[in-house]
Design a protein around this motif. Sequence first.
Motif, PDB file in Angstrom:
ATOM      1  N   UNK A   1      -8.653  -4.343 -50.621  1.00  0.00           N
ATOM      2  CA  UNK A   1      -7.588  -3.503 -49.693  1.00  0.00           C
ATOM      3  C   UNK A   1      -7.831  -4.004 -48.349  1.00  0.00           C
ATOM      4  N   UNK A   2      -8.823  -4.466 -47.768  1.00  0.00           N
ATOM      5  CA  UNK A   2      -8.777  -4.912 -46.493  1.00  0.00           C
ATOM      6  C   UNK A   2      -7.844  -6.040 -46.300  1.00  0.00           C
ATOM      7  N   UNK A   3      -8.273  -7.043 -47.362  1.00  0.00           N
ATOM      8  CA  UNK A   3      -7.512  -8.088 -47.193  1.00  0.00           C
ATOM      9  C   UNK A   3      -5.787  -7.959 -47.173  1.00  0.00           C
ATOM     10  N   UNK A   4      -5.519  -6.900 -47.798  1.00  0.00           N
ATOM     11  CA  UNK A   4      -3.973  -6.622 -48.263  1.00  0.00           C
ATOM     12  C   UNK A   4      -3.443  -6.214 -46.862  1.00  0.00           C
ATOM     13  N   UNK A   5      -4.350  -5.191 -46.121  1.00  0.00           N
ATOM     14  CA  UNK A   5      -3.977  -4.688 -44.831  1.00  0.00           C
ATOM     15  C   UNK A   5      -3.747  -5.578 -43.617  1.00  0.00           C
ATOM     16  N   UNK A   6      -4.784  -6.902 -43.677  1.00  0.00           N
ATOM     17  CA  UNK A   6      -4.561  -7.984 -42.888  1.00  0.00           C
ATOM     18  C   UNK A   6      -3.366  -8.727 -42.985  1.00  0.00           C
ATOM     19  N   UNK A   7      -3.127  -9.081 -44.290  1.00  0.00           N
ATOM     20  CA  UNK A   7      -1.757  -9.796 -44.555  1.00  0.00           C
ATOM     21  C   UNK A   7      -0.614  -8.999 -44.003  1.00  0.00           C
ATOM     22  N   UNK A   8      -0.687  -7.767 -44.281  1.00  0.00           N
ATOM     23  CA  UNK A   8       0.386  -6.871 -43.895  1.00  0.00           C
ATOM     24  C   UNK A   8       0.621  -6.691 -42.405  1.00  0.00           C
ATOM     25  N   UNK A   9      -0.134  -6.887 -41.668  1.00  0.00           N
ATOM     26  CA  UNK A   9      -0.250  -6.899 -40.448  1.00  0.00           C
ATOM     27  C   UNK A   9       0.129  -8.265 -39.467  1.00  0.00           C
ATOM     28  N   UNK A  10       0.133  -9.219 -40.482  1.00  0.00           N
ATOM     29  CA  UNK A  10       0.425 -10.655 -39.823  1.00  0.00           C
ATOM     30  C   UNK A  10       1.821 -10.686 -39.553  1.00  0.00           C
ATOM     31  N   UNK A  11       2.177 -11.420 -38.585  1.00  0.00           N
ATOM     32  CA  UNK A  11       3.706 -11.799 -38.293  1.00  0.00           C
ATOM     33  C   UNK A  11       4.214 -12.753 -39.573  1.00  0.00           C
ATOM     34  N   UNK A  12       5.468 -12.361 -39.614  1.00  0.00           N
ATOM     35  CA  UNK A  12       6.090 -13.191 -40.818  1.00  0.00           C
ATOM     36  C   UNK A  12       7.468 -13.572 -40.410  1.00  0.00           C
ATOM     37  N   UNK A  13       7.667 -14.822 -40.501  1.00  0.00           N
ATOM     38  CA  UNK A  13       8.794 -15.459 -40.168  1.00  0.00           C
ATOM     39  C   UNK A  13       9.869 -15.361 -41.234  1.00  0.00           C
ATOM     40  N   UNK A  14      11.111 -14.592 -40.698  1.00  0.00           N
ATOM     41  CA  UNK A  14      12.262 -14.218 -41.759  1.00  0.00           C
ATOM     42  C   UNK A  14      12.797 -15.592 -42.089  1.00  0.00           C
ATOM     43  N   UNK A  15      13.114 -15.604 -43.520  1.00  0.00           N
ATOM     44  CA  UNK A  15      13.636 -16.907 -44.072  1.00  0.00           C
ATOM     45  C   UNK A  15      15.108 -16.944 -43.660  1.00  0.00           C
ATOM     46  N   UNK A  16      15.804 -18.073 -44.221  1.00  0.00           N
ATOM     47  CA  UNK A  16      17.317 -18.615 -43.967  1.00  0.00           C
ATOM     48  C   UNK A  16      17.900 -17.414 -44.720  1.00  0.00           C
ATOM     49  N   UNK A  17      18.824 -16.619 -44.153  1.00  0.00           N
ATOM     50  CA  UNK A  17      19.504 -15.710 -44.946  1.00  0.00           C
ATOM     51  C   UNK A  17      19.337 -14.313 -44.289  1.00  0.00           C
ATOM     52  N   UNK A  18      18.130 -14.268 -43.860  1.00  0.00           N
ATOM     53  CA  UNK A  18      17.344 -13.056 -43.096  1.00  0.00           C
ATOM     54  C   UNK A  18      17.593 -12.876 -41.944  1.00  0.00           C
ATOM     55  N   UNK A  19      18.105 -13.904 -40.833  1.00  0.00           N
ATOM     56  CA  UNK A  19      17.744 -13.859 -39.576  1.00  0.00           C
ATOM     57  C   UNK A  19      18.360 -12.701 -38.760  1.00  0.00           C
ATOM     58  N   UNK A  20      17.906 -12.528 -37.612  1.00  0.00           N
ATOM     59  CA  UNK A  20      18.156 -11.286 -37.115  1.00  0.00           C
ATOM     60  C   UNK A  20      19.248 -11.624 -36.251  1.00  0.00           C
ATOM     61  N   UNK A  21      20.336 -10.665 -36.160  1.00  0.00           N
ATOM     62  CA  UNK A  21      21.383 -10.666 -35.385  1.00  0.00           C
ATOM     63  C   UNK A  21      21.257 -10.339 -33.919  1.00  0.00           C
ATOM     64  N   UNK A  22      21.391 -11.255 -32.725  1.00  0.00           N
ATOM     65  CA  UNK A  22      21.209 -10.824 -31.435  1.00  0.00           C
ATOM     66  C   UNK A  22      22.748 -10.415 -30.979  1.00  0.00           C
ATOM     67  N   UNK A  23      22.667  -9.179 -30.528  1.00  0.00           N
ATOM     68  CA  UNK A  23      24.012  -8.600 -29.926  1.00  0.00           C
ATOM     69  C   UNK A  23      24.438  -9.295 -28.734  1.00  0.00           C
ATOM     70  N   UNK A  24      23.383  -9.806 -27.910  1.00  0.00           N
ATOM     71  CA  UNK A  24      23.808 -10.332 -26.652  1.00  0.00           C
ATOM     72  C   UNK A  24      24.265 -11.933 -26.833  1.00  0.00           C
ATOM     73  N   UNK A  25      23.737 -12.613 -27.688  1.00  0.00           N
ATOM     74  CA  UNK A  25      23.898 -14.025 -27.977  1.00  0.00           C
ATOM     75  C   UNK A  25      25.253 -14.025 -29.039  1.00  0.00           C
ATOM     76  N   UNK A  26      25.199 -13.010 -29.649  1.00  0.00           N
ATOM     77  CA  UNK A  26      26.237 -12.945 -30.943  1.00  0.00           C
ATOM     78  C   UNK A  26      25.822 -14.042 -31.982  1.00  0.00           C
ATOM     79  N   UNK A  27      24.692 -14.419 -32.227  1.00  0.00           N
ATOM     80  CA  UNK A  27      24.216 -15.209 -33.358  1.00  0.00           C
ATOM     81  C   UNK A  27      23.140 -14.788 -34.087  1.00  0.00           C
TER      82      UNK A  27
END
Length: 94
Positions: A1-27
């Motif tokens: 369970x400790x390993x699962x919690x470690x993986x859950x708290x690591x940063x994960x890069x969003x894949x293509x098609x899941x990008x974040x939309x920036x309202x300022x840049x409009x991209x």
Amino acid sequence: LGDCMELLSRPEQLEEGEEWYCKRCKEHITAYKKLDLYELPEVLVIHLKRFSSTGRFWRDKLDTKCNFPLRGLNLRRHLFVNASPRNDATKAPV
């Protein structure tokens, strides 16, 4: 369970098609997502995934073992240490 919690708290890069939309840049921007715990709950419910999807209509049962204590589970090391303290009981030890 400790390993699962470690993986859950690591940063994960969003894949293509899941990008974040920036309202300022409009991209759509490649971004990272991360889960941080700021406080520990009095009661914690954990849902373990039992099946893996292998297609549209087919699932395989997972047989991965997950060890965890029934009493005395200490998740303090998974708390976000840099958060502003709200309660000394939920702060991670330094």
